[in-house]
Scaffold this motif. Structure first.
Motif, PDB file in Angstrom:
ATOM      1  N   VAL A   5      -1.849   4.000   5.968  1.00  0.00           N
ATOM      2  CA  VAL A   5      -1.779   3.857   4.520  1.00  0.00           C
ATOM      3  C   VAL A   5      -2.917   4.635   3.911  1.00  0.00           C
ATOM      4  O   VAL A   5      -4.048   4.562   4.370  1.00  0.00           O
ATOM      5  CB  VAL A   5      -1.868   2.366   4.137  1.00  0.00           C
ATOM      6  CG1 VAL A   5      -1.793   2.196   2.639  1.00  0.00           C
ATOM      7  CG2 VAL A   5      -0.760   1.606   4.803  1.00  0.00           C
ATOM      8  N   GLU A  64      -6.101   2.643  -0.613  1.00  0.00           N
ATOM      9  CA  GLU A  64      -5.871   1.897  -1.854  1.00  0.00           C
ATOM     10  C   GLU A  64      -6.662   0.599  -1.766  1.00  0.00           C
ATOM     11  O   GLU A  64      -6.152  -0.426  -1.357  1.00  0.00           O
ATOM     12  CB  GLU A  64      -4.392   1.638  -2.088  1.00  0.00           C
ATOM     13  CG  GLU A  64      -3.587   1.344  -0.840  1.00  0.00           C
ATOM     14  CD  GLU A  64      -2.129   1.213  -1.160  1.00  0.00           C
ATOM     15  OE1 GLU A  64      -1.769   1.367  -2.326  1.00  0.00           O
ATOM     16  OE2 GLU A  64      -1.359   0.923  -0.252  1.00  0.00           O
ATOM     17  N   LEU A  97      -6.142  -3.446  -3.824  1.00  0.00           N
ATOM     18  CA  LEU A  97      -4.758  -3.858  -3.886  1.00  0.00           C
ATOM     19  C   LEU A  97      -4.662  -5.345  -4.199  1.00  0.00           C
ATOM     20  O   LEU A  97      -5.247  -6.172  -3.539  1.00  0.00           O
ATOM     21  CB  LEU A  97      -4.099  -3.573  -2.555  1.00  0.00           C
ATOM     22  CG  LEU A  97      -2.597  -3.602  -2.557  1.00  0.00           C
ATOM     23  CD1 LEU A  97      -2.089  -2.593  -3.536  1.00  0.00           C
ATOM     24  CD2 LEU A  97      -2.123  -3.251  -1.185  1.00  0.00           C
ATOM     25  N   GLY A  98      -3.913  -5.672  -5.231  1.00  0.00           N
ATOM     26  CA  GLY A  98      -3.665  -7.075  -5.522  1.00  0.00           C
ATOM     27  C   GLY A  98      -4.822  -7.796  -6.156  1.00  0.00           C
ATOM     28  O   GLY A  98      -4.783  -8.989  -6.287  1.00  0.00           O
ATOM     29  N   ARG A 144      -1.698 -13.071  -4.456  1.00  0.00           N
ATOM     30  CA  ARG A 144      -2.186 -11.773  -4.007  1.00  0.00           C
ATOM     31  C   ARG A 144      -1.025 -10.857  -3.657  1.00  0.00           C
ATOM     32  O   ARG A 144       0.055 -11.317  -3.276  1.00  0.00           O
ATOM     33  CB  ARG A 144      -3.101 -11.949  -2.789  1.00  0.00           C
ATOM     34  CG  ARG A 144      -4.396 -12.645  -3.117  1.00  0.00           C
ATOM     35  CD  ARG A 144      -5.252 -11.767  -3.979  1.00  0.00           C
ATOM     36  NE  ARG A 144      -6.595 -12.306  -4.106  1.00  0.00           N
ATOM     37  CZ  ARG A 144      -7.023 -12.935  -5.200  1.00  0.00           C
ATOM     38  NH1 ARG A 144      -6.228 -13.096  -6.215  1.00  0.00           N
ATOM     39  NH2 ARG A 144      -8.254 -13.383  -5.261  1.00  0.00           N
ATOM     40  N   ARG A 145      -1.273  -9.549  -3.779  1.00  0.00           N
ATOM     41  CA  ARG A 145      -0.222  -8.590  -3.459  1.00  0.00           C
ATOM     42  C   ARG A 145      -0.464  -7.893  -2.133  1.00  0.00           C
ATOM     43  O   ARG A 145       0.437  -7.277  -1.590  1.00  0.00           O
ATOM     44  CB  ARG A 145      -0.131  -7.558  -4.575  1.00  0.00           C
ATOM     45  CG  ARG A 145       0.539  -8.133  -5.803  1.00  0.00           C
ATOM     46  CD  ARG A 145       0.328  -7.245  -6.997  1.00  0.00           C
ATOM     47  NE  ARG A 145       0.855  -5.911  -6.794  1.00  0.00           N
ATOM     48  CZ  ARG A 145       0.414  -4.852  -7.444  1.00  0.00           C
ATOM     49  NH1 ARG A 145      -0.553  -4.975  -8.303  1.00  0.00           N
ATOM     50  NH2 ARG A 145       0.935  -3.680  -7.232  1.00  0.00           N
ATOM     51  N   ASN A 146      -1.677  -7.970  -1.645  1.00  0.00           N
ATOM     52  CA  ASN A 146      -1.969  -7.345  -0.361  1.00  0.00           C
ATOM     53  C   ASN A 146      -1.402  -8.204   0.765  1.00  0.00           C
ATOM     54  O   ASN A 146      -1.606  -9.408   0.798  1.00  0.00           O
ATOM     55  CB  ASN A 146      -3.480  -7.216  -0.221  1.00  0.00           C
ATOM     56  CG  ASN A 146      -3.865  -6.282   0.870  1.00  0.00           C
ATOM     57  OD1 ASN A 146      -3.091  -6.045   1.785  1.00  0.00           O
ATOM     58  ND2 ASN A 146      -5.044  -5.738   0.786  1.00  0.00           N
ATOM     59  N   LEU A 154      -2.177  -8.293   3.913  1.00  0.00           N
ATOM     60  CA  LEU A 154      -3.188  -8.883   4.790  1.00  0.00           C
ATOM     61  C   LEU A 154      -3.824 -10.099   4.140  1.00  0.00           C
ATOM     62  O   LEU A 154      -4.150 -11.081   4.816  1.00  0.00           O
ATOM     63  CB  LEU A 154      -4.260  -7.841   5.113  1.00  0.00           C
ATOM     64  CG  LEU A 154      -3.909  -6.927   6.264  1.00  0.00           C
ATOM     65  CD1 LEU A 154      -4.919  -5.828   6.371  1.00  0.00           C
ATOM     66  CD2 LEU A 154      -3.888  -7.709   7.545  1.00  0.00           C
ATOM     67  N   ALA A 177       3.513  -1.476   7.304  1.00  0.00           N
ATOM     68  CA  ALA A 177       2.640  -0.407   6.838  1.00  0.00           C
ATOM     69  C   ALA A 177       3.021   0.921   7.459  1.00  0.00           C
ATOM     70  O   ALA A 177       2.926   1.962   6.813  1.00  0.00           O
ATOM     71  CB  ALA A 177       1.188  -0.739   7.171  1.00  0.00           C
ATOM     72  N   THR A 201       2.843   1.631   2.779  1.00  0.00           N
ATOM     73  CA  THR A 201       2.127   0.898   1.739  1.00  0.00           C
ATOM     74  C   THR A 201       1.843  -0.507   2.253  1.00  0.00           C
ATOM     75  O   THR A 201       2.405  -0.951   3.239  1.00  0.00           O
ATOM     76  CB  THR A 201       2.934   0.830   0.448  1.00  0.00           C
ATOM     77  OG1 THR A 201       2.152   0.168  -0.531  1.00  0.00           O
ATOM     78  CG2 THR A 201       4.201   0.045   0.643  1.00  0.00           C
ATOM     79  N   LEU A 202       0.967  -1.191   1.541  1.00  0.00           N
ATOM     80  CA  LEU A 202       0.586  -2.535   1.930  1.00  0.00           C
ATOM     81  C   LEU A 202       0.809  -3.507   0.787  1.00  0.00           C
ATOM     82  O   LEU A 202       0.369  -4.633   0.824  1.00  0.00           O
ATOM     83  CB  LEU A 202      -0.898  -2.535   2.334  1.00  0.00           C
ATOM     84  CG  LEU A 202      -1.352  -3.526   3.386  1.00  0.00           C
ATOM     85  CD1 LEU A 202      -0.527  -3.370   4.621  1.00  0.00           C
ATOM     86  CD2 LEU A 202      -2.801  -3.286   3.717  1.00  0.00           C
ATOM     87  N   ASP A 203       1.505  -3.032  -0.248  1.00  0.00           N
ATOM     88  CA  ASP A 203       1.693  -3.830  -1.445  1.00  0.00           C
ATOM     89  C   ASP A 203       3.037  -4.541  -1.356  1.00  0.00           C
ATOM     90  O   ASP A 203       4.066  -3.913  -1.118  1.00  0.00           O
ATOM     91  CB  ASP A 203       1.672  -2.888  -2.661  1.00  0.00           C
ATOM     92  CG  ASP A 203       1.557  -3.646  -3.947  1.00  0.00           C
ATOM     93  OD1 ASP A 203       1.866  -4.846  -3.931  1.00  0.00           O
ATOM     94  OD2 ASP A 203       1.164  -3.039  -4.947  1.00  0.00           O
ATOM     95  N   ARG A 263       5.623  -3.311  -4.006  1.00  0.00           N
ATOM     96  CA  ARG A 263       6.168  -1.976  -3.764  1.00  0.00           C
ATOM     97  C   ARG A 263       7.082  -1.962  -2.549  1.00  0.00           C
ATOM     98  O   ARG A 263       8.062  -1.212  -2.524  1.00  0.00           O
ATOM     99  CB  ARG A 263       5.036  -0.978  -3.588  1.00  0.00           C
ATOM    100  CG  ARG A 263       4.413  -0.606  -4.908  1.00  0.00           C
ATOM    101  CD  ARG A 263       3.272   0.350  -4.714  1.00  0.00           C
ATOM    102  NE  ARG A 263       3.702   1.594  -4.100  1.00  0.00           N
ATOM    103  CZ  ARG A 263       2.867   2.462  -3.575  1.00  0.00           C
ATOM    104  NH1 ARG A 263       1.573   2.201  -3.586  1.00  0.00           N
ATOM    105  NH2 ARG A 263       3.288   3.571  -3.044  1.00  0.00           N
TER     106      ARG A 263
END
Lengths: 108, 86, 122, 127
Positions: A79, A82, A85-86, C23-25, C27, C106, C111-113, C116
């Protein structure tokens, strides 16, 4: 005396959990998770479960953070960078930018 | 004497709270690992003192595991910082 | 007095579910699940603890007690402690599986979102 | 008499550990924090272990376990701190602005550093 130690450990565990969800640095979150596992092992000993404390030391404070670090290291090659994120409302970017290191490693 | 040992155990936990501030505040990951290493040492001592406080020798093995494995974790994480884990 | 332990377990669970929901991440979501696992351990061991009890280990009893008196006396519940041990061991396996899934996501979506990822899939 | 010894040793150990923790909290730099992690914490742990041995008797199971923990601390703590300081230096974390000497950089920037980067002994023999 027993309850004082118990409540101190509980306060540390909850504080480490708040750190896990408040830090915007992913490696920092993993370190806070490891701190929570270590303090949780002491809490297990205080509550009278030494076998669970053994398992919690190996699993919660070493194995799981190492798994997270492996995952972060694998994701970082896939990735593009970024970092925030979040995290919507954070304004404490100065704390992490304070390191000011050259290099492409980001927060490594 | 039991009371003194209990107070010392509580003091080690309070020192752990000081180190947790540095875990949350540290600008780089190395600061966090330093604070975490020290926190592991303090928790080791706290487990030893709690074993003496509760008069159970069974609890002492936990501190030996903690003392041996926390340094393993520190060495592994510093290797991760230096070269990457994979 | 043990009520404080229950309140701390509830607080940990609420923090974990807050992380998972907001949270959106990906992880961070897995970390929230780890927090909920930790609250489960704390709750089980707080249930196992009785007032003034010691570990259910009969070797090296406290000063002035014998293993027989310790077995009939005030020890914590060993069954719930074994549940907690099983939960710890299963928890690390579940965390490993979640992290493997996150790494695969990923690698596949780049991406990690979470949002998305959902957009790309739909 | 034994109680006095135990309380004094516990107080010394806790005080030194507290000073180490405050140093980790207050120092401006990673390397200074590593110094505060290594020495005061080891020095604070040993009196606590000695106090435990005095309180419970050296031939009980506390004495042996305290000895094992002391050996582990004395062997592994410098090792782990050294690995950590080396990692921190190699990823290039900057020093505090008031730092006056950087011997590793001086050795790496020496005139014969190219064939042996990092180790200074063969270069010294040549020169």
């Amino acid at each position: 005396m027993f309850w004082a130690i118990d409540y101190a450990c509980l306060a540390l565990v909850v504080a480490a959990a708040v750190l896990v969800i408040r830090l915007r640095n992913l490696n920092g979150s993993v370190m806070a998770l490891s701190a929570m596992g270590t303090v949780l092992a002491l809490l297990f000993v205080v509550l009278g479960a030494p076998d669970d404390a053994h398992a919690q030391i190996v699993v919660g404070s070493i194995a799981v953070p190492t798994l997270y670090l492996i995952a972060i290291a694998k994701i970082r090659t896939e990735v593009v960078n970024e970092p925030e994120l979040g995290e919507q409302g954070d304004t404490d970017a100065a704390a992490d930018a304070d390191a000011g290191r050259a290099g492409s490693g980001g927060d490594r | 004497m039991t009371l003194a040992i209990g107070v010392a155990c509580l003091a080690e936990v309070v020192i752990g709270a000081l180190l947790l501030i540095r875990v949350g505040l540290g600008p780089t990951v190395c600061d966090r690992i330093v604070a975490l290493n020290t926190l592991s040492t303090q928790i080791t001592l706290a487990v030893l003192l709690f074993a003496a406080f509760a008069d159970r020798a069974t609890y002492l093995d936990v501190s030996i595991w903690l003392a041996s494995f926390s340094y393993l974790a520190t060495i592994v994480w510093s290797r991760y910082l230096e070269r990457g884990l994979l | 007095m043990i009520l404080g332990n229950y309140l701390a377990a509830v607080t940990l669970f609420c923090l974990g579910i807050y992380t998972v929901l907001t949270r959106r991440n990906l992880l961070k979501i897995v970390m929230g699940m780890s927090l909920m696992e930790a609250s489960t351990y704390l709750f089980l061991l707080s249930l196992a603890y009785r007032n003034g009890s010691t570990a259910p280990v009969l070797l090296t009893p406290p000063h002035g007690q014998t293993p027989q008196r310790l077995a009939h006396g005030n020890v914590a519940d060993p069954v719930l402690q074994n549940f907690c041990l099983t939960a710890i061991v299963i928890g690390v396996a579940v965390t490993g599986v979640f992290l493997a899934v996150v790494v695969r996501i990923a690698q596949h979506y780049r991406t990690l979102d979470a949002d998305r990822v959902r957009d790309m899939r739909g | 008499m034994r109680l006095v010894f135990v309380i004094a040793l516990l107080a010394v150990g806790v005080a030194v550990s507290t000073s180490g923790a405050v140093g980790i909290l207050r120092m401006p730099d990673v390397y200074l924090r590593i110094q505060c992690s290594s020495k005061p914490v080891t020095l604070g742990a040993l009196p606590v272990l000695v106090a435990l041995v005095i309180a419970k008797g050296p031939v009980s199971s506390y004495g042996g376990r305290a000895l094992i923990v002391a050996v582990l601390l004395l062997v592994m703590n410098p090792l782990a701190t050294h690995a950590l300081a080396r990692a921190a230096y190699s990823v290039g974390i900057p020093m505090w602005s008031g730092a006056v000497v950087d011997q590793a950089a001086a050795r790496a920037a020496g005139p014969t550093a190219a064939p042996h980067p990092g180790g200074g002994q063969p270069a010294d023999r040549e020169g």
